[in-house]
Motif scaffolding. Sequence first.
Motif, PDB file in Angstrom:
ATOM      1  N   GLU A 152      42.435 -14.027  29.080  1.00 60.39           N
ATOM      2  CA  GLU A 152      42.120 -14.982  30.284  1.00 60.39           C
ATOM      3  C   GLU A 152      42.064 -16.487  29.515  1.00 60.39           C
ATOM      4  OE1 GLU A 152      38.409 -14.156  31.746  1.00 60.39           O
ATOM      5  OE2 GLU A 152      39.254 -12.448  32.846  1.00 60.39           O
ATOM      6  N   GLU A 153      41.770 -16.621  28.403  1.00 59.07           N
ATOM      7  CA  GLU A 153      41.542 -18.073  27.699  1.00 59.07           C
ATOM      8  C   GLU A 153      42.681 -18.183  27.046  1.00 59.07           C
ATOM      9  OE1 GLU A 153      37.933 -20.708  25.199  1.00 59.07           O
ATOM     10  OE2 GLU A 153      37.666 -18.669  26.251  1.00 59.07           O
ATOM     11  N   PHE A 154      43.084 -17.097  26.284  1.00 57.17           N
ATOM     12  CA  PHE A 154      44.326 -17.630  25.073  1.00 57.17           C
ATOM     13  C   PHE A 154      45.407 -16.683  25.403  1.00 57.17           C
ATOM     14  CE2 PHE A 154      40.004 -18.115  23.294  1.00 57.17           C
ATOM     15  CZ  PHE A 154      39.977 -19.398  22.784  1.00 57.17           C
ATOM     16  N   SER A 155      46.044 -16.796  26.346  1.00 54.73           N
ATOM     17  CA  SER A 155      46.987 -16.205  26.748  1.00 54.73           C
ATOM     18  C   SER A 155      48.231 -16.246  25.892  1.00 54.73           C
ATOM     19  CB  SER A 155      47.543 -16.408  28.203  1.00 54.73           C
ATOM     20  OG  SER A 155      47.900 -17.769  28.501  1.00 54.73           O
ATOM     21  N   GLU A 156      48.426 -17.556  25.648  1.00 57.29           N
ATOM     22  CA  GLU A 156      49.771 -17.918  24.566  1.00 57.29           C
ATOM     23  C   GLU A 156      49.379 -16.992  23.257  1.00 57.29           C
ATOM     24  OE1 GLU A 156      50.899 -21.590  24.509  1.00 57.29           O
ATOM     25  OE2 GLU A 156      51.326 -21.906  26.432  1.00 57.29           O
ATOM     26  N   GLU A 157      48.242 -17.451  22.510  1.00 56.96           N
ATOM     27  CA  GLU A 157      47.909 -16.734  21.330  1.00 56.96           C
ATOM     28  C   GLU A 157      47.946 -15.384  21.515  1.00 56.96           C
ATOM     29  OE1 GLU A 157      46.574 -19.212  22.805  1.00 56.96           O
ATOM     30  OE2 GLU A 157      45.772 -21.009  21.723  1.00 56.96           O
ATOM     31  N   MET A 158      47.500 -14.747  22.423  1.00 57.66           N
ATOM     32  CA  MET A 158      47.392 -13.283  22.433  1.00 57.66           C
ATOM     33  C   MET A 158      48.681 -12.484  22.888  1.00 57.66           C
ATOM     34  SD  MET A 158      44.211 -12.446  21.717  1.00 57.66           S
ATOM     35  CE  MET A 158      44.004 -10.961  22.426  1.00 57.66           C
TER      36      MET A 158
END
Length: 328
Positions: A141-147
């Motif tokens: 939810e918070e780090f969609s790009e990093e994940m």
Amino acid sequence: MDQDSHCTGERELLEAVSRITTSSTASTSDEEENQPKAEISCQARKENPEKDVTQDSSATLSPNSLMTTKELQEYWRNEKRQCKQINLLFEIPSTRIVEHNLSKYVMYKIIILQTGSFDSNKSVIERRYSDFEKLHRNLLEEFSEEMEDVTFPKKTLTGNFTEEIINERKLAFKDYLRLLYSMKYIRRSKKFIDFLTRPELQEAYGCLRGGQYTKALEILLEVIGLQERLTRGNPVAIVPTLCAIVVCHKDLENPASAFEYGEKALSRLRVHNSHRYYIPLLDTMITLAYELGKDFLSLQEKLEEWKTKKDPIRVFTLKELAVREYVR
């Protein structure tokens, strides 16, 4: 040594320190998100956690410093002691199957230790598959790009309790935690830190509210070391835990230990005197200092100074604040 030689030596030392500091700053600025890197924790960061660590470390020493050669040498020795490379290693050596009422699940034992030196204070926690799953959802939810490229072990319809599947997940979760920790924004996030510390803290505060101070203290002392490692860039984050330890020691009639942890908490609030724990902690420290025969006048002066700057408001005691933490 004549005066010219002394001045020349002093200039050379200043230039050497400046070169080392500049070199250190340049090397830490090239961090790659997909490689686990060591955190740098310096005294400058502790003084002002709002600034970037690398900026602080390079700005701490001024070329116009009035330090003598001896003082500069001592300064740099202290800097090297204060600036430590911190990296955490995650191991999952074992599991256990839990059957509770109608449910059955696997608990994974996670050992967290500091690399680069012998770590006698390793942290041991247990988490189940659903805990990892919840963490993954929250981070997405918070780090969609990093994940985006982070894979998560999927559930299977059958065989979840076979030795083969459990061993596969042990390795998968170990790599999963290592990868999350390698990403700066994730390892500093509240959601990641909560995953590693919140269940134990909730249990500890539950014991504190129930008057089980010995049990609460035991858990808090185990978790504080891990909290410190995870929040090195934000020393204020562990103030509530330090204050809960103060409360436990005080109620267990260990004033010397309570004062020791109170000093640690106060040092982290040195530039944060508007923090909700600051005045309750000062009040408690004044009482402890008086009881121990220590100087309490300086603490009293800080309290009076704060009162002159602030409007009279209802201030909770340290214990009242502590029992309100982690109330669901």
